[in-house]
Motif scaffolding. Sequence first.
Motif, PDB file in Angstrom:
ATOM      1  N   TRP A  63      40.874  39.617  36.015  1.00  0.00           N
ATOM      2  CA  TRP A  63      41.170  41.055  35.864  1.00  0.00           C
ATOM      3  C   TRP A  63      42.679  41.293  35.972  1.00  0.00           C
ATOM      4  O   TRP A  63      43.254  42.077  35.210  1.00  0.00           O
ATOM      5  CB  TRP A  63      40.376  41.799  36.940  1.00  0.00           C
ATOM      6  CG  TRP A  63      40.624  43.273  37.074  1.00  0.00           C
ATOM      7  CD1 TRP A  63      40.040  44.279  36.365  1.00  0.00           C
ATOM      8  CD2 TRP A  63      41.515  43.904  38.013  1.00  0.00           C
ATOM      9  NE1 TRP A  63      40.510  45.494  36.800  1.00  0.00           N
ATOM     10  CE2 TRP A  63      41.407  45.293  37.812  1.00  0.00           C
ATOM     11  CE3 TRP A  63      42.375  43.432  39.004  1.00  0.00           C
ATOM     12  CZ2 TRP A  63      42.134  46.216  38.558  1.00  0.00           C
ATOM     13  CZ3 TRP A  63      43.102  44.344  39.756  1.00  0.00           C
ATOM     14  CH2 TRP A  63      42.981  45.719  39.524  1.00  0.00           C
ATOM     15  N   PHE A  75      50.536  39.337  46.763  1.00  0.00           N
ATOM     16  CA  PHE A  75      49.611  38.515  47.559  1.00  0.00           C
ATOM     17  C   PHE A  75      50.138  37.088  47.540  1.00  0.00           C
ATOM     18  O   PHE A  75      50.966  36.733  46.678  1.00  0.00           O
ATOM     19  CB  PHE A  75      48.153  38.645  47.113  1.00  0.00           C
ATOM     20  CG  PHE A  75      47.740  38.114  45.764  1.00  0.00           C
ATOM     21  CD1 PHE A  75      48.621  37.989  44.703  1.00  0.00           C
ATOM     22  CD2 PHE A  75      46.404  37.755  45.549  1.00  0.00           C
ATOM     23  CE1 PHE A  75      48.205  37.514  43.464  1.00  0.00           C
ATOM     24  CE2 PHE A  75      45.969  37.283  44.327  1.00  0.00           C
ATOM     25  CZ  PHE A  75      46.876  37.164  43.279  1.00  0.00           C
ATOM     26  N   GLU A  87      40.307  38.603  49.530  1.00  0.00           N
ATOM     27  CA  GLU A  87      39.524  39.550  48.738  1.00  0.00           C
ATOM     28  C   GLU A  87      38.415  38.833  47.969  1.00  0.00           C
ATOM     29  O   GLU A  87      37.290  39.332  47.877  1.00  0.00           O
ATOM     30  CB  GLU A  87      40.473  40.271  47.758  1.00  0.00           C
ATOM     31  CG  GLU A  87      39.798  41.240  46.801  1.00  0.00           C
ATOM     32  CD  GLU A  87      40.800  41.951  45.898  1.00  0.00           C
ATOM     33  OE1 GLU A  87      42.008  41.621  45.963  1.00  0.00           O
ATOM     34  OE2 GLU A  87      40.382  42.842  45.131  1.00  0.00           O
ATOM     35  N   HIS A 104      41.449  44.694  51.853  1.00  0.00           N
ATOM     36  CA  HIS A 104      40.233  43.901  51.636  1.00  0.00           C
ATOM     37  C   HIS A 104      39.753  43.164  52.885  1.00  0.00           C
ATOM     38  O   HIS A 104      38.756  43.551  53.467  1.00  0.00           O
ATOM     39  CB  HIS A 104      40.367  42.978  50.425  1.00  0.00           C
ATOM     40  CG  HIS A 104      40.783  43.727  49.205  1.00  0.00           C
ATOM     41  ND1 HIS A 104      40.011  44.730  48.663  1.00  0.00           N
ATOM     42  CD2 HIS A 104      41.929  43.696  48.466  1.00  0.00           C
ATOM     43  CE1 HIS A 104      40.642  45.262  47.634  1.00  0.00           C
ATOM     44  NE2 HIS A 104      41.808  44.660  47.496  1.00  0.00           N
ATOM     45  N   ASP A 146      42.003  51.967  46.380  1.00  0.00           N
ATOM     46  CA  ASP A 146      42.443  50.792  45.606  1.00  0.00           C
ATOM     47  C   ASP A 146      42.337  51.013  44.091  1.00  0.00           C
ATOM     48  O   ASP A 146      41.950  50.110  43.352  1.00  0.00           O
ATOM     49  CB  ASP A 146      41.676  49.530  46.031  1.00  0.00           C
ATOM     50  CG  ASP A 146      42.344  48.252  45.512  1.00  0.00           C
ATOM     51  OD1 ASP A 146      43.560  48.268  45.266  1.00  0.00           O
ATOM     52  OD2 ASP A 146      41.624  47.234  45.339  1.00  0.00           O
TER      53      ASP A 146
END
Length: 443
Positions: A104, A213, A243, A279, A330
């Motif tokens: 994604w 991240f 996550e 998350h 989010d």
Amino acid sequence: MTIVPSSLDNDSCDTAIRASFLHFKFDPDKSSNAHEYLDDGLLILKQGRVKMLVDAAGWIDHLPDGTDFYDYSGRLVMPGFIDTHTHYPQTEMIASYGLQLLDWLEQYTYPTEAKFIEREYADKVAEFFCDEMLRNGTTTSAVFATVHSVSVDAIFEAAQSRDLCLIAGKVMMDRNAPANLCDDTQESYRQSSELIKRWHLKGRSHYAVTPRFAPCCSPQQLELCGQLLDENPDLYLQSHVAENLDEVRWVSELFPQSRSYLDVYDSFGLLGPRSIYAHCIHLDEWDRERMAASGAAIAFCPTSNLFLGSGSFSLDATRRHGIRVGIATDVGAGTSFSMLQTLNEAYKLCQMRRQSLTSLKAFYLVTLGAAESLYLDHSIGNFDIGKEADFVVIDLQATVLMQKRMESASSLEERLFALMMLGDDRCIQATHVMGRRRYSRDS
Ligand code: GUN
Ligand code: ZN
């Protein structure tokens, strides 16, 4: 000391709001007197701050001449909602079909974020995003921009022009991403320093060091994030952790010396008060102990976790360990700007794990609970004297179905539960920021 009505004058009051009021003094898990509810109340403000919250009877006839008066009788007023994690640049790609996190990001997120190299484009989306916050009763958000400095300027400017309280920062990422989005490591530090000087603690703006991240950040970049925190007082730090299981596996390959994904951040000094981690699904008990002991906060993102099929977050684990937690939309992995819809899905995720999320706890989590988790409860989160008067005016009868449901909802808890299950932006009649009405559904 009891204040008598005659003590109200133009020095103590410039605005008054009549409505039903609900706010929290404590966590409903910890106190049976956690909330205060006034069926017919009067919120009295001076220069955008709370002076007092009282029963309307006995006070309504004593407002000084010239008071700005808002009559929301029959409506429910709560402190403005607080969204503890979201991405404004992903607004236009919300609801993009069908992939889990890493794909994604590649397919939808990075191409969308690349457009924010243009200031004009960033301004348009930032304006839309802040208007959408107001339309949904959200008055404080912790927001990711993109790697581009101009995207940070755009969101802080849009928030400041509406007086919104905002935590935001430049995304830092210097590897494992498309070349046009990859930072030069030293340059990312320099740009962040500049943005901190420009925006941190200017009005209601707070800067957050924002490493995207761990998979996208080199060890050198994470070290520089720690340096920024050391060099500037009261900064926030926001990132993602644990996550998705493929992501967790990737981090263990990239940082083989770390005990866990969370430990990567910890080893660079990125875990502490005012750290916000989105998350936190795939944590172990050791990680949770570290989250609790460090004073960091979790942003629980229910619609995003369901949408990307990331896994199910354990709210009970945060309770057991005493970890700070807030709820988050989010966007654009999350599917709604509405904190009501977000609570709806939080409740269902809890149900799947046989965990509870009462309506009182839910509304605590999006108001005072979030303010506490972000260390902002000295200024927002409830209607205590002196706090900044951010609030949302809610219409519990906004839809035909809600009207029907409310007929048989006899207690406050029942009505609140129906609100979080059936409500959305249609229920937000108005949103006030620092006392001033910034959104009205009906005009
Ligand atoms: N992990 C790294 N970047 C992102 C992002 O933009 N959205 C989500 N949900 N997870 C992330
Ligand atoms: Zn996110």
